[in-house]
Design a protein around this motif. Structure first.
Motif, mmCIF file in Angstrom:
data_model
loop_
_atom_site.group_PDB
_atom_site.id
_atom_site.type_symbol
_atom_site.label_atom_id
_atom_site.label_comp_id
_atom_site.label_asym_id
_atom_site.label_seq_id
_atom_site.Cartn_x
_atom_site.Cartn_y
_atom_site.Cartn_z
ATOM 1 N N ASN A 23 0.867 -1.170 0.000
ATOM 2 C CA ASN A 23 0.000 0.000 0.000
ATOM 3 C C ASN A 23 0.910 1.227 0.000
ATOM 4 O O ASN A 23 1.479 1.575 1.026
ATOM 5 N N THR A 24 1.077 1.864 -1.172
ATOM 6 C CA THR A 24 2.060 2.946 -1.276
ATOM 7 C C THR A 24 1.494 4.307 -0.912
ATOM 8 O O THR A 24 2.075 5.022 -0.109
ATOM 9 N N THR A 25 0.379 4.709 -1.511
ATOM 10 C CA THR A 25 -0.196 6.024 -1.238
ATOM 11 C C THR A 25 -1.704 5.944 -1.054
ATOM 12 O O THR A 25 -2.361 6.967 -0.927
ATOM 13 N N GLY A 26 -2.238 4.767 -1.028
ATOM 14 C CA GLY A 26 -3.682 4.597 -0.958
ATOM 15 C C GLY A 26 -4.173 4.346 0.444
ATOM 16 O O GLY A 26 -3.486 4.559 1.437
ATOM 17 N N SER A 27 -5.390 3.854 0.491
ATOM 18 C CA SER A 27 -6.060 3.579 1.753
ATOM 19 C C SER A 27 -6.673 2.184 1.696
ATOM 20 O O SER A 27 -7.344 1.842 0.729
ATOM 21 N N ILE A 28 -6.404 1.384 2.712
ATOM 22 C CA ILE A 28 -7.043 0.079 2.852
ATOM 23 C C ILE A 28 -7.852 0.119 4.139
ATOM 24 O O ILE A 28 -7.328 0.423 5.211
ATOM 25 N N ILE B 72 3.197 -7.780 4.116
ATOM 26 C CA ILE B 72 2.295 -6.640 4.027
ATOM 27 C C ILE B 72 3.087 -5.389 4.390
ATOM 28 O O ILE B 72 3.747 -5.339 5.424
ATOM 29 N N THR B 73 3.047 -4.414 3.466
ATOM 30 C CA THR B 73 3.736 -3.142 3.652
ATOM 31 C C THR B 73 2.755 -2.012 3.403
ATOM 32 O O THR B 73 2.076 -2.003 2.379
ATOM 33 N N SER B 74 2.695 -1.081 4.337
ATOM 34 C CA SER B 74 1.884 0.114 4.159
ATOM 35 C C SER B 74 2.804 1.297 4.435
ATOM 36 O O SER B 74 3.272 1.488 5.556
ATOM 37 N N GLU B 75 3.104 2.061 3.390
ATOM 38 C CA GLU B 75 4.076 3.139 3.497
ATOM 39 C C GLU B 75 3.516 4.334 4.257
ATOM 40 O O GLU B 75 2.316 4.429 4.506
ATOM 41 N N ASN C 187 5.251 -4.440 7.758
ATOM 42 C CA ASN C 187 5.929 -3.155 7.815
ATOM 43 C C ASN C 187 4.902 -2.043 7.636
ATOM 44 O O ASN C 187 4.556 -1.691 6.515
ATOM 45 N N PHE C 188 4.393 -1.528 8.765
ATOM 46 C CA PHE C 188 3.476 -0.391 8.756
ATOM 47 C C PHE C 188 4.298 0.849 9.089
ATOM 48 O O PHE C 188 4.686 1.043 10.232
ATOM 49 N N MET C 189 4.578 1.678 8.064
ATOM 50 C CA MET C 189 5.435 2.840 8.267
ATOM 51 C C MET C 189 4.709 3.991 8.953
ATOM 52 O O MET C 189 5.334 4.889 9.480
ATOM 53 N N ALA C 190 3.380 3.972 8.946
ATOM 54 C CA ALA C 190 2.584 4.944 9.706
ATOM 55 C C ALA C 190 1.954 4.195 10.869
ATOM 56 O O ALA C 190 1.743 2.984 10.804
ATOM 57 N N SER C 191 1.648 4.896 11.930
ATOM 58 C CA SER C 191 1.060 4.270 13.109
ATOM 59 C C SER C 191 -0.222 3.531 12.735
ATOM 60 O O SER C 191 -1.140 4.107 12.153
ATOM 61 N N THR C 192 -0.260 2.237 13.044
ATOM 62 C CA THR C 192 -1.403 1.393 12.700
ATOM 63 C C THR C 192 -1.721 0.481 13.873
ATOM 64 O O THR C 192 -0.821 -0.134 14.439
ATOM 65 N N THR C 193 -2.992 0.402 14.217
ATOM 66 C CA THR C 193 -3.447 -0.540 15.235
ATOM 67 C C THR C 193 -4.401 -1.512 14.566
ATOM 68 O O THR C 193 -5.381 -1.102 13.945
ATOM 69 N N LEU C 194 -4.087 -2.791 14.677
ATOM 70 C CA LEU C 194 -4.926 -3.827 14.090
ATOM 71 C C LEU C 194 -5.933 -4.320 15.111
ATOM 72 O O LEU C 194 -5.692 -4.253 16.313
#
Length: 144
Positions: A44-49, A61-64, A88-95
């Motif tokens: 996920n380079t610049t989008g939203s999931i 799984i990588t989210s930039e 690799n979640f480069m922005a703060s992410t809580t699952l």
């Protein structure tokens, strides 16, 4: 046309093409009750999931940093398959919920990981490799 489609499918199988998901600016929403299965990696380079259902990934799984990955309450991120996976979640992410269903390998963290839900190991000998990253299981009390 049917012969061309058959040829393309045959060549894809012969070349060992694996299915991966690359989001470069779109919004992907998995509805509650739905399951998205990705046979390889999610990038996920610049989008939203937005996950309201289940995402099953057999690779990495990588989210930039410019992207977002949102995990709704009771949604699940499931890691399955026979190869290792890296998160690799480069922005703060809580699952919300995470399930490890790897039949032979581990989950490696390339970034910090927070889970505010259930962590389930459904196969033997699954491990989470932390490296230099933080892993946090958050607890929210249901009591008033």
């Amino acid at each position: 046309m049917k012969k061309l489609l058959t040829l393309v499918l045959f060549l894809g199988m012969a070349l060992g093409v694996s299915a991966q998901l690359v989001n470069q600016g779109g919004t992907i929403t998995i509805q509650s009750g739905a399951t998205l299965v990705v046979e390889s990696d999610i990038t996920n380079t610049t989008g939203s999931i937005v996950n309201n259902g289940i995402i099953e990934v057999k690779g990495d799984i990588t989210s930039e940093a410019a992207a977002s990955f949102t995990s709704a309450v009771d949604s699940k991120l499931k890691f399955s398959g026979t190869t290792s996976s890296t998160v690799n979640f480069m922005a703060s992410t809580t699952l919300s919920d995470v399930e490890l269903a790897k039949t032979a390998e581990d989950l490696t963290l390339a970034s910090d990981l927070d889970i505010d839900g259930d962590l389930t190991f459904t196969e033997d000998d699954n491990h989470i490799i932390l490296g230099a990253n933080n892993f946090c299981l958050l607890y929210t009390s249901d009591a008033a």
